[in-house]
Every structure is written in C-alpha cells, then in structure tokens.
Design a protein around this motif. Structure first.
Motif, short mmCIF file in Angstrom:
data_model
loop_
_atom_site.label_atom_id
_atom_site.label_comp_id
_atom_site.label_asym_id
_atom_site.label_seq_id
_atom_site.Cartn_x
_atom_site.Cartn_y
_atom_site.Cartn_z
N GLY A 78 0.80 -1.22 0.00
CA GLY A 78 0.00 0.00 0.00
C GLY A 78 0.83 1.27 0.00
N PRO A 79 0.17 2.41 0.20
CA PRO A 79 0.84 3.71 0.09
C PRO A 79 1.88 3.96 1.16
CG PRO A 79 -1.39 3.97 0.95
CD PRO A 79 -1.27 2.55 0.52
N LEU A 323 -4.47 0.70 4.52
CA LEU A 323 -3.97 1.34 5.74
C LEU A 323 -2.89 2.36 5.39
CD1 LEU A 323 -3.67 -1.74 8.13
CD2 LEU A 323 -5.55 -0.10 7.97
N ASP A 324 -2.94 3.48 6.03
CA ASP A 324 -1.98 4.56 5.76
C ASP A 324 -1.32 4.95 7.08
OD1 ASP A 324 -0.52 6.70 4.90
OD2 ASP A 324 -2.19 7.73 3.91
N LEU A 325 -0.04 4.60 7.20
CA LEU A 325 0.68 4.89 8.45
C LEU A 325 0.82 6.38 8.70
CD1 LEU A 325 3.52 2.20 8.33
CD2 LEU A 325 1.39 2.13 9.62
N SER A 326 0.77 7.20 7.64
CA SER A 326 0.93 8.64 7.82
C SER A 326 -0.22 9.24 8.62
CB SER A 326 1.01 9.34 6.45
OG SER A 326 -0.20 9.18 5.72
N LEU A 327 -1.39 8.53 8.62
CA LEU A 327 -2.52 9.03 9.39
C LEU A 327 -2.27 8.96 10.89
CD1 LEU A 327 -5.55 7.53 7.41
CD2 LEU A 327 -4.80 9.91 7.48
N LEU A 328 -1.34 8.08 11.29
CA LEU A 328 -1.01 7.99 12.72
C LEU A 328 -0.48 9.33 13.23
CD1 LEU A 328 0.66 4.47 13.04
CD2 LEU A 328 -1.51 5.22 14.03
N ALA A 329 0.31 10.00 12.39
CA ALA A 329 0.85 11.30 12.79
C ALA A 329 -0.24 12.37 12.79
CB ALA A 329 1.98 11.71 11.85
N ASP A 330 -1.22 12.22 11.89
CA ASP A 330 -2.28 13.22 11.80
C ASP A 330 -3.21 13.20 13.01
OD1 ASP A 330 -1.23 13.89 9.34
OD2 ASP A 330 -2.66 12.68 8.19
N VAL A 331 -3.45 12.01 13.56
CA VAL A 331 -4.42 11.93 14.67
C VAL A 331 -3.84 12.43 15.98
CG1 VAL A 331 -5.65 10.04 13.58
CG2 VAL A 331 -3.81 9.52 15.17
N VAL A 404 -7.09 2.52 13.32
CA VAL A 404 -7.33 1.16 12.82
C VAL A 404 -6.01 0.43 12.60
CG1 VAL A 404 -7.96 -0.02 10.68
CG2 VAL A 404 -9.65 1.34 11.88
N VAL A 405 -4.99 1.17 12.20
CA VAL A 405 -3.67 0.55 11.99
C VAL A 405 -3.21 -0.15 13.27
CG1 VAL A 405 -1.27 0.98 11.38
CG2 VAL A 405 -3.08 2.31 10.28
N VAL A 406 -3.40 0.51 14.39
CA VAL A 406 -2.97 -0.07 15.68
C VAL A 406 -3.86 -1.25 16.06
CG1 VAL A 406 -2.63 0.40 18.13
CG2 VAL A 406 -2.08 2.16 16.42
N PHE A 407 -5.17 -1.04 15.99
CA PHE A 407 -6.09 -2.08 16.43
C PHE A 407 -6.04 -3.32 15.55
CE2 PHE A 407 -8.50 1.54 18.45
CZ PHE A 407 -8.28 1.12 19.74
N GLU A 408 -5.80 -3.15 14.26
CA GLU A 408 -5.80 -4.31 13.37
C GLU A 408 -4.48 -5.08 13.41
OE1 GLU A 408 -8.59 -5.59 10.80
OE2 GLU A 408 -8.82 -5.16 12.93
#
Length: 604
Positions: A78-79, A323-331, A404-408
């Motif tokens: 993925g991305p 899944l986009d790991l970059s969203l972890l920084a955004d939240v 979701v990245v963490v939970f999944e």
C-alpha cells in the motif's frame, strides 16, 4: 460522455471518452514519455494473493496470527511502503471485500439460535452491556476533555463500541479455540456490532436534533424517518432473505447450495447498497433467521467455508493495502487517547461486570483483550457520518482510519493470546507448525527419502517428544457429582464431547458419564429428579496426567471409543484440569507426518 460531432473533432472526443472508460475499468491509460504504465487490476489481485501466501508462510515461522500477516502483506504493497497498488483498484475490489464481511456477519448470526439466546441472557448480556457502557463512556468523556466537540466525542464513543468481526472470528477459527472465553467473544462481537449500528443512527439523530434550528425541523423529521427506514428495512430484508435461503436449501440438492448461497448473498448485498440499508445488520439478521428456520445450518456454513478462505485472504490483504501509516501522525494526541481509552473501557467493563456476576477468572481477565480489534464496521459508519456532515465527522473519520492501523495489527495478537492464556487453545497449536525454515524443509525431504530407503533411522516421533500438557484443553467443566438428571442433560446438550467427567466438591474425578450409556436413561420418565450424576457415572478408568508423553494419550485412545479423555493433576488429590481430544491429537499427528517427522506413527 461527450456528444457525437461531425468531423475529426467529434471522433477525437468520442475516442477520448472511450479510452477514459477503459482506463477506469482496467487501469489502462494513455501514458506520456517518462511516465510508468499502470498495472492491470488482475495483476493487483495476483500481487495481493502472492504476498499473502508468503506472509502466511512467514507467520508459521514467527508464530503470528495469519490475519496479522495478511494485513502486513497488504500494508507493504500500500501507500505506506512500496505503493504499488493503484488507489482506484480498491473501488473495484470493494464488492469482494464487502461480500467477505457479509459472510462473516452471516456466520455470526448463525451463532444465535433462539434457545441459545435465552441461555446467554444471564451471562453474555450483562457482560456486553457493561463493556459497551464503559467503552462509550470512557471514550466520549476522555475525547471531550482532550478538546473535541461534544458531537464528535459522542460519535467516537459510539464507534468505539464496534469490534472487527472478520478479524476476531478468523483468529478464533484459526486457533481452533473452544471454551467460555471463545464462545462469549463471538457473542459479544455480534452484540457489539448490532448495537453500534443502531446506536450510531440514534446518536446521529440526537446530534441533528441538538444542532437543528426551527428552519431545520423538517430535516430532523426526515432524519427520524431515515432511521426507521434504515433499521426497519434492514431487519425486513434480512428476515425475507433468511427465509428464502432456508426454504431454497430445503428443496435443492446440496450440490447446488454454494451457487444458491453466494447468489443470495450477492443479491442481498446489492439490494442493501442500492437501498442505502446497513448491510452488516442485514446479514446478521439473515444468519439468525437461517439458524432458527433451517435444519442444515452446519452444512450451509460448511458450503460457504469452501470460498470463505479465499475471500478472507482478499479481504485482509486489500484492507491492509488501504492502511496509511501517515494518518497515525495526523491523529496525534487525540488518536493516542482514543486507542488507550477504548482499550481500557473494554477491559475494565468486562472486569467490573465479571467480578460482580461471579464469572471465572479467565473471563474476567481475558475476554476484554479479545475484543480490541476494530476495522470494517467503524470505518463504514465513520464514512457514512462524513458523507452526511463532513464538518462534524471529517476529523472523526481521520481518527478512526488512523487508529485502525494499531487495532488491526495488535488486536489479532491479543485475541490469540487471550484464548491461549485462558486455556481454550491447545499449546501445540501455537508451537507446532507445518512449515519450518527453508533449510529444515529441504532436510525433511532428504530425511524421508533416506529413511524410506533404509539408510537412516527415522527421527523420534512427535508423540514421544511432546507432553500431554501441550495438547490438552484447559477450559473444561466437569459435572457436579450431586447434579440431577436434568442438569446432566443440560450439560450434555451444550457440549461437543461424548464423554463427561464427574467431579466432587474438590474437582477430583469420581467417574465418567458416556453419552451412549446416558442415552438409555432418556426413556425413563422417573429419573429426572431421582437420579444423580454419580449414579450415571462409571469408574474413571481412563485418565491422563500433564507430564505424560503424548504417546500415552495415543495408546489410551486405542483402547476406547471416547472422543476425549480427562486430564488430572500429577499430584494427589488428582483434580480435573483439562481434557485431551481425539480430534486434536489426530490433527497433530497428521501434521507431524506431513512434515516428515512422524514416520513411526504410520499406524495412527
């Protein structure tokens, strides 16, 4: 589509439109110099399946749940990592992933026959209510204190209730777990998602009522009607679909069931999408209706299992590629708070209710962690909210997608650990695998060849190397010695075995009740209150000890037709602690033989 014009300009415009349609369907677009040619969607499917296959083999060596491996395989494509899966391909794979989710929800619905629903009222419903209440409360209040609006906090609190059904159930079935924690996990996952869908609509209605002005009263009324139409329509469609499915299975040969079931599932999914009904709720209702109106529910689910494996791989690999790991920084801090608050809410909610209701320590400790995975339901509901009001729900969706990245990734690991630590998954399932290292696999091939030629002594059999404690199931409840006949029958009805240990007040095994002998007592109407479990039991002549080699269990099963044998403590008094199942032992020896290490077990 452009209009048809006379002359070269019209031809060019039509040709351009046709090329655009072809590009949209197959990712074959006109490319300029220096621009890489996009891959075909069939290549995407092949890459996802191939990477999942390799990840599944790697999970055997690393002793990870296959769900986690499939998600990581998709994540790599993925991305966030290599970015080789075109984003537009997810749109074309969406029907397959939704069909996979629908079949999982259908299976969850089949776990709710009406007689079982009456039985779970005293145990599962209080646990589910406590877990959902504390989860929603902790997340709503905590997120509000972290700076989000009341509406956004309430939405996140509602979405936090949902548990990933596909992820959780796949782990439970992969581990072959069975026991109170496993059973309650499946039940609570179903209740969580059912309540999450209904609560989401109610919370959204409350948000619109709270933010509506007089001029918007009509839209609030329309929202209320939409709620009634959505939930009522989903229940109605599920009821009709379930009845049609049960009736069709009654009049059709089993050879045609697979086409029937897949066709019906696709039709119901399509109707749900066309009519804007929550398909998750539709398929839960279908499963409940089928299990209560059909005599062949197990055959129906077995038919769906034949394609379920492939759809499961596609579902998790595609989901991982999104899944986009970059969203972890955004939240940021709010996302981290959501992860902690949701996790604490589920674990604490189960612990509080289980402590007050006298549930077992295994349920109190491990049921909460088994419910932490979150994905499809929460994502779908957050997307629905965003489409209705991006200003309110846009940030909520970002938080859900990021966490979701963490939970999944960690959710399946915790679910697997929960059933293992609670004793409902044999230790051998976690330490013995069919796949070793490439070098060991090559060595096994030549070892078998040399052994067959009589050039080498065959290796020590697995049944000599392993102990009973590694294949036994610790989640076992014996029948109390003073239980009356009706209590014995109730115990037998809810057991998968044909042999039942009878225990005294100290859990020492005083006898065994075998189903074939018990069946003879069913015809005596006077035995209900006079006969006790101790009267029906035979002497405990077949028992195992944890320290014995598995060979002892193999020899014991050769002497009896029982499908399980009780395991008692090595030291006196010999208390009941587990059972060993014939099916688990047979599966272990078959895997051992396939791996080339059980040549001496050919007679098994």
């Amino acid at each position: 589509m452009g209009s048809f014009l006379i002359g070269d300009a019209g031809v060019v415009e039509v040709a351009a439109d046709a090329a655009a349609m072809l590009s949209h369907g197959e990712s074959i677009v006109a490319t300029s110099l220096g621009q890489a040619e996009p891959i075909h969607i069939a290549t995407t499917v092949g890459l996802l399946l191939a990477s999942s296959l390799l990840a599944g083999l790697a999970s055997e060596m690393l002793r990870l749940p296959k769900v986690t491996a499939y998600l990581i395989a998709g994540l790599l494509l993925g991305p966030s990592v290599f970015d080789v899966i075109p984003h537009e391909h997810h749109q074309f794979l969406e029907p397959l992933t939704k069909l996979a989710m629908a079949l999982v929800l259908f299976y969850l619905g089949t776990l709710f026959p009406f007689d079982q629903m009456r039985r779970i009222r005293k145990k599962a419903i209080p646990l589910s209510a406590g877990e959902m209440f504390f989860t929603a409360l902790f997340v709503t209040v905590g997120i509000y204190l972290l700076g989000m609006s009341p509406a956004q906090s309430a939405l996140l609190g509602t979405l936090a209730i949902a548990t990933a059904p596909a992820t959780t159930m796949f782990v439970l079935r992969e581990t072959n777990a069975e026991g109170p924690v496993t059973s309650l996990t499946g039940t609570l996952v179903t209740l969580n998602n059912l309540v999450a869908v209904v609560a989401f609509e109610l919370v959204w209605l409350g948000i619109e009522l709270a933010t509506a002005s007089d001029a918007q009263s009509l839209s609030v009324g329309a929202t209320l009607m939409r709620l009634v139409r959505s939930l009522g329509g989903a229940f109605s469609l599920g009821l009709i679909g379930g009845l049609v499915m049960s009736y069709a299975c009654e009049i059709m040969h089993t050879r045609r069931w697979l086409v029937l079931l897949v066709g019906m599932a696709s039709l119901l999914l399509g109707l749900s999408e066309s009519w804007s009904l929550p398909y998750m709720l539709v398929f839960l209702v279908v499963g409940v209706v089928v299990v209560n109106s059909s005599s062949g529910t197990q055959k129906i689910t077995a038919q769906l299992d034949s394609i379920g494996g492939l759809l499961t791989v596609v579902f998790f690999s595609v989901h991982g590629s999104e899944l986009d790991l970059s969203l972890l920084a955004d939240v940021g801090v709010i996302g981290a708070g959501y992860v902690v608050l949701r996790s604490v809410g589920k674990v604490f909610g189960i612990w509080v209710v289980a402590s007050r209701t006298g549930a077992s320590p295994e349920i109190r400790t491990w049921l909460g962690p088994a419910l932490l995975a979150q994905a499809g339901v929460a994502i779908s509901l957050s997307a629905t909210a965003t489409s209705r009001n991006p200003d309110i729900a846009g940030h909520v969706q970002t938080i859900v997608l990021g966490t979701v990245v963490v939970f999944e990734i960690f959710g399946p690991l915790l679910t697997r650990a929960a059933v293992l630590r609670s004793g409902e998954m044999p230790i051998a399932n976690s330490i013995h695998h069919t796949f070793g290292t490439p070098l060991s696999a090559l060595r096994n091939v030549f070892t078998r060849l040399a052994g067959s030629a009589g050039l080498l002594n065959k290796k020590t059999a697995l049944s000599e190397r392993m102990r009973v404690e590694q294949v036994m199931r610790r989640s076992v409840e014996g029948i109390a010695e003073n239980a009356d006949f009706n209590e014995v029958v109730h115990f037998v009805e809810h057991s998968h075995d044909n042999t039942f240990p009878v225990v005294d007040d100290d859990r020492c095994v005083v006898g065994l009740i075998r189903f074939d002998l018990l069946n003879q007592a069913f015809f005596d109407p006077t035995s209900d209150h006079l006969v006790r479990a101790g009267d029906l039991a035979t002497p405990p002549d077949l028992l195992l000890y944890p320290s014995q080699p598995v060979r002892a269990a193999v020899d014991l099963f050769r002497q009896t037709s029982d499908d399980c044998v009780a395991v008692v403590t090595d030291e006196a008094p010999h208390r009941l602690i587990a059972t060993v199942r014939r099916s688990d032992l047979t599966s272990l020896l078959i895997r051992d033989r396939k791996a080339g290490l059980g040549g001496s077990e050919s007679s098994e």
